[in-house]
Design an enzyme around this catalytic site. Structure first.
Site, mmCIF file in Angstrom:
data_model
loop_
_atom_site.group_PDB
_atom_site.id
_atom_site.type_symbol
_atom_site.label_atom_id
_atom_site.label_comp_id
_atom_site.label_asym_id
_atom_site.label_seq_id
_atom_site.Cartn_x
_atom_site.Cartn_y
_atom_site.Cartn_z
ATOM 1 N N ALA A 10 0.773 -1.126 -0.062
ATOM 2 C CA ALA A 10 0.088 -0.119 0.032
ATOM 3 C C ALA A 10 1.021 1.148 -0.027
ATOM 4 O O ALA A 10 2.207 1.029 0.404
ATOM 5 C CB ALA A 10 -0.854 -0.062 1.222
ATOM 6 N N GLY B 242 -0.864 -4.852 0.597
ATOM 7 C CA GLY B 242 -2.185 -4.784 0.149
ATOM 8 C C GLY B 242 -2.144 -5.448 -1.655
ATOM 9 O O GLY B 242 -3.208 -6.154 -2.060
ATOM 10 N N GLU C 161 -2.978 -8.923 -0.964
ATOM 11 C CA GLU C 161 -4.477 -9.056 -0.586
ATOM 12 C C GLU C 161 -5.210 -8.992 -1.917
ATOM 13 O O GLU C 161 -6.206 -9.504 -2.009
ATOM 14 C CB GLU C 161 -4.900 -7.951 0.234
ATOM 15 C CG GLU C 161 -4.511 -8.240 1.841
ATOM 16 C CD GLU C 161 -4.708 -6.947 2.813
ATOM 17 O OE1 GLU C 161 -5.172 -7.409 3.915
ATOM 18 O OE2 GLU C 161 -4.361 -5.875 2.530
ATOM 19 N N GLU D 254 3.406 -5.835 7.146
ATOM 20 C CA GLU D 254 2.674 -4.868 7.930
ATOM 21 C C GLU D 254 3.150 -4.775 9.376
ATOM 22 O O GLU D 254 3.289 -3.684 10.090
ATOM 23 C CB GLU D 254 1.222 -4.747 7.858
ATOM 24 C CG GLU D 254 0.769 -4.567 6.746
ATOM 25 C CD GLU D 254 0.406 -5.628 5.673
ATOM 26 O OE1 GLU D 254 -0.476 -5.539 4.686
ATOM 27 O OE2 GLU D 254 1.187 -6.623 5.700
#
Length: 256
Positions: A64, A107, A110, A130
């Site tokens: 991200a 992300g 994901e 993360e």
């Protein structure tokens, strides 16, 4: 016009290509909005039967956009509700394939896990770093990975924030296929075209039943499977498939 993605189609296959190469396709909120909007557009497009999401040769998506999140607070995140748009991906009924080269982290991982099938390059890397930033996955990563590999292994990978190789991901059932880097897009499109030749109604009903199997009891899942089995008999493709089998000829599925 899309700012962070490129969109095109090949026959019955719609392709979404992530396009922020200067930051290895790091996902900011606007980019995720564009991706999901295009998935929904392909879902409505009757000429598209299969969807492919891909990055570029350097990365699928390396996480991200950290700068975008740096100053957020619990209240700003509650008001923004940034993960609501991700939930829309699960509403897409058509098959979604991810073609992964390079990094699929945070992300990006994901996003790949939101797809139905994942084809990866031998040198691809998957992971959730993360924890090393003082946070955790928030767009479904803990849930998808646990369902794929089980609680203990998922905890180990997410706690340590380490990357797994494509072969490790394959061995744990996280991805579907591993191929040479130069063959990822070709293999993904070949598989997409193979699926596109099959009856779309059956693919849709199968996807629903398999997804339900992850989240319900065996008996509830069997009820959905049975309902969808019956529904398949309302399609012209069911009649075509069975007649073609009995007549010993290749079927021609029209998606109705």
């Amino acid at each position: 016009m899309s700012k962070f993605i490129q969109v095109f189609s090949e026959d019955d296959v719609g392709v979404v290509q992530l396009n922020r190469p200067e930051v290895l396709n790091a996902l900011n909120r606007e980019m995720v909005e564009e991706i999901v909007a295009q998935l929904e557009s392909f879902e409505r497009n009757e000429s598209i039967r299969i969807i492919v999401v891909k990055g570029n040769h350097r990365a699928f998506a390396a996480g991200a956009d950290i700068e975008e999140m740096l100053e957020e607070t619990p209240l700003t995140l509650e008001l923004l509700n940034p993960f609501a748009v991700w939930d829309k991906i699960s509403l897409i009924k058509k098959p979604i394939l991810a073609a992964v080269n390079g990094f699929a982290l945070g992300g990006g991982f994901e996003l790949a896990l939101h797809c139905d099938l994942i084809i990866a390059a031998e040198d691809a890397k998957f992971g959730f770093p993360e924890v090393k930033l003082g946070v955790m996955p928030g767009a479904g990563g803990t849930q998808f990975l646990t369902k794929a590999m089980g609680r203990r292994k998922a905890l180990e990978w997410i706690w340590l924030g380490e990357s797994m190789s494509a072969n490790e991901a394959l061995s744990h059932g996280v991805i579907n296929r591993v191929v040479a880097p130069e063959l990822v897009e070709e293999e993904t499109m070949r598989l997409a075209q193979q699926l596109a030749a099959l009856p779309p109604v059956s693919l849709r009903l199968i996807k629903e039943a398999v997804h339900v199997a992850e989240d319900t009891s065996l008996q509830e899942g069997k009820q959905v499977e049975r309902k969808n089995f019956y529904l398949a008999f309302s399609s012209a493709d069911q009649k075509e498939g069975m007649h073609a089998f009995l007549e010993k000829r290749p079927p021609t599925f029209k998606g109705v």
